[in-house]
Design a protein around this motif. Structure first.
Motif, PDB file in Angstrom:
ATOM      1  N   LYS A   1       0.818  -1.215   0.000  1.00 14.25           N
ATOM      2  CA  LYS A   1       0.000   0.000   0.000  1.00 14.25           C
ATOM      3  C   LYS A   1       0.852   1.264   0.000  1.00 14.25           C
ATOM      4  O   LYS A   1       0.426   2.295  -0.511  1.00 14.25           O
ATOM      5  CB  LYS A   1      -0.932   0.023   1.215  1.00 14.25           C
ATOM      6  CG  LYS A   1      -2.118  -0.891   1.075  1.00 14.25           C
ATOM      7  CD  LYS A   1      -3.200  -0.758   2.121  1.00 14.25           C
ATOM      8  CE  LYS A   1      -2.880  -0.093   3.399  1.00 14.25           C
ATOM      9  NZ  LYS A   1      -3.941  -0.169   4.402  1.00 14.25           N
TER      10      LYS A   1
ATOM     11  N   HIS B   1       4.473   3.430  -4.646  1.00 11.07           N
ATOM     12  CA  HIS B   1       3.896   4.266  -5.699  1.00 11.07           C
ATOM     13  C   HIS B   1       2.976   3.379  -6.534  1.00 11.07           C
ATOM     14  O   HIS B   1       3.251   2.193  -6.723  1.00 11.07           O
ATOM     15  CB  HIS B   1       5.015   4.851  -6.557  1.00 11.07           C
ATOM     16  CG  HIS B   1       4.532   5.797  -7.590  1.00 11.07           C
ATOM     17  ND1 HIS B   1       4.118   5.385  -8.838  1.00 11.07           N
ATOM     18  CD2 HIS B   1       4.363   7.137  -7.551  1.00 11.07           C
ATOM     19  CE1 HIS B   1       3.722   6.426  -9.549  1.00 11.07           C
ATOM     20  NE2 HIS B   1       3.871   7.513  -8.787  1.00 11.07           N
ATOM     21  N   GLU B   2       1.901   3.941  -7.056  1.00  5.58           N
ATOM     22  CA  GLU B   2       0.902   3.110  -7.742  1.00  5.58           C
ATOM     23  C   GLU B   2       1.456   2.358  -8.951  1.00  5.58           C
ATOM     24  O   GLU B   2       0.984   1.270  -9.258  1.00  5.58           O
ATOM     25  CB  GLU B   2      -0.339   3.910  -8.111  1.00  5.58           C
ATOM     26  CG  GLU B   2      -0.131   4.985  -9.135  1.00  5.58           C
ATOM     27  CD  GLU B   2      -1.412   5.770  -9.382  1.00  5.58           C
ATOM     28  OE1 GLU B   2      -1.867   5.769 -10.544  1.00  5.58           O
ATOM     29  OE2 GLU B   2      -1.937   6.360  -8.429  1.00  5.58           O
ATOM     30  N   ASP B   3       2.463   2.900  -9.621  1.00  5.68           N
ATOM     31  CA  ASP B   3       3.067   2.175 -10.749  1.00  5.68           C
ATOM     32  C   ASP B   3       3.773   0.910 -10.261  1.00  5.68           C
ATOM     33  O   ASP B   3       3.700  -0.139 -10.896  1.00  5.68           O
ATOM     34  CB  ASP B   3       4.076   3.058 -11.494  1.00  5.68           C
ATOM     35  CG  ASP B   3       3.402   4.200 -12.225  1.00  5.68           C
ATOM     36  OD1 ASP B   3       2.183   4.124 -12.460  1.00  5.68           O
ATOM     37  OD2 ASP B   3       4.104   5.186 -12.551  1.00  5.68           O
TER      38      ASP B   3
ATOM     39  N   ARG C   1       3.055  -0.574  -7.391  1.00  3.36           N
ATOM     40  CA  ARG C   1       2.005  -1.427  -6.841  1.00  3.36           C
ATOM     41  C   ARG C   1       1.426  -2.331  -7.909  1.00  3.36           C
ATOM     42  O   ARG C   1       1.127  -3.496  -7.651  1.00  3.36           O
ATOM     43  CB  ARG C   1       0.877  -0.563  -6.253  1.00  3.36           C
ATOM     44  CG  ARG C   1       0.801  -0.654  -4.763  1.00  3.36           C
ATOM     45  CD  ARG C   1      -0.449  -0.043  -4.250  1.00  3.36           C
ATOM     46  NE  ARG C   1      -0.260   1.389  -4.165  1.00  3.36           N
ATOM     47  CZ  ARG C   1      -1.233   2.252  -3.996  1.00  3.36           C
ATOM     48  NH1 ARG C   1      -2.475   1.851  -3.908  1.00  3.36           N
ATOM     49  NH2 ARG C   1      -0.978   3.525  -3.926  1.00  3.36           N
TER      50      ARG C   1
ATOM     51  N   SER D   1       0.429  -6.388  -7.892  1.00  2.16           N
ATOM     52  CA  SER D   1      -1.008  -6.550  -7.622  1.00  2.16           C
ATOM     53  C   SER D   1      -1.534  -7.953  -7.883  1.00  2.16           C
ATOM     54  O   SER D   1      -2.254  -8.528  -7.068  1.00  2.16           O
ATOM     55  CB  SER D   1      -1.829  -5.554  -8.438  1.00  2.16           C
ATOM     56  OG  SER D   1      -1.560  -4.256  -8.035  1.00  2.16           O
TER      57      SER D   1
ATOM     58  N   ARG E   1      -7.845  -4.676  -5.783  1.00  4.64           N
ATOM     59  CA  ARG E   1      -7.841  -3.834  -6.988  1.00  4.64           C
ATOM     60  C   ARG E   1      -8.912  -2.796  -6.933  1.00  4.64           C
ATOM     61  O   ARG E   1      -9.891  -2.817  -6.382  1.00  4.64           O
ATOM     62  CB  ARG E   1      -8.000  -4.701  -8.233  1.00  4.64           C
ATOM     63  CG  ARG E   1      -6.814  -5.611  -8.348  1.00  4.64           C
ATOM     64  CD  ARG E   1      -6.913  -6.489  -9.529  1.00  4.64           C
ATOM     65  NE  ARG E   1      -5.841  -7.480  -9.404  1.00  4.64           N
ATOM     66  CZ  ARG E   1      -5.774  -8.558 -10.094  1.00  4.64           C
ATOM     67  NH1 ARG E   1      -6.685  -8.856 -10.956  1.00  4.64           N
ATOM     68  NH2 ARG E   1      -4.797  -9.394  -9.940  1.00  4.64           N
TER      69      ARG E   1
END
Length: 194
Positions: A154, A157-159, A161, A165, A194
């Motif tokens: 969590k 960074h979302e990239d 993550r 995932s 997600r």
């Protein structure tokens, strides 16, 4: 007692000649093997050395689980459960040392998920329902490891993550389809990330 709690000692140490401080510093560093490894990595290694460390540890972990899968019965006997608990703790110990030396969060998460994937794929029957105390301890430990990885994931960074995932979702889905479910619920791990 800490040097910081003794201001007189601290100032006396700081006023020592540099040559004397260097000798003391080297003597102290020699007493801490992990610190020696960390300093070696920090001062003498570069990005290519980190990649070599990552590849080496990945190979070591896969070999550890491969050997264990051949030598451990994949059933919910007390012996198998205890052996798996030791194996998972040993593997996490290797990752702990890697993280303390390199401070590389990305590879730490990769390795922690590799451990969980290996456990869920190779030892699903060992994790299966059992009334043994060893099984309860194993389930608690695995759920805590999943919570730890989820928390680290969590914070990425979302990239980054996104890279983890799918694997993390598979691990969590396995957990909710196994006796780990109540432990995951206790740690408030969502069923879908997600």
């Amino acid at each position: 007692m800490s040097v910081h709690q003794q201001p007189e000692l601290k100032s006396a140490i700081l006023s020592l000649p540099n040559k004397e401080k260097d000798k003391l510093l080297l003597r102290l560093i020699n007493k801490d093997k992990l610190l020696i490894k960390r300093l070696h990595f920090q001062l003498l290694e570069d990005e290519s050395d980190l990649q070599l460390r990552v590849e080496s540890l990945r190979t070591q972990l896969k070999l550890l689980f491969s050997d264990a899968a051949q030598n451990t019965a994949n059933n919910a006997t007390a012996g198998s459960i205890i052996a798996l608990s030791k194996l998972v703790r040993q593997a996490n110990g290797l990752v702990n040392e890697h993280e303390k030396v390199t401070k590389d969060t990305f590879s730490e998460i990769e390795f922690r998920m590799l451990i969980l994937r290996e456990v869920t794929e190779r030892f699903a029957l060992v994790i299966g329902r059992s009334h043994l105390h060893a099984s309860h301890k194993l389930h608690q430990y695995l759920a805590a490891r999943i919570k730890f990885v989820f928390g680290k994931w969590k914070k990425l960074h979302e990239d980054l993550r996104f890279d983890f995932s799918e694997d993390l979702q598979q691990i969590i889905s396995f957990g909710y389809d196994s006796p780990l479910a109540p432990y995951l619920q206790q740690h408030t791990i969502p069923q879908t990330i997600r």
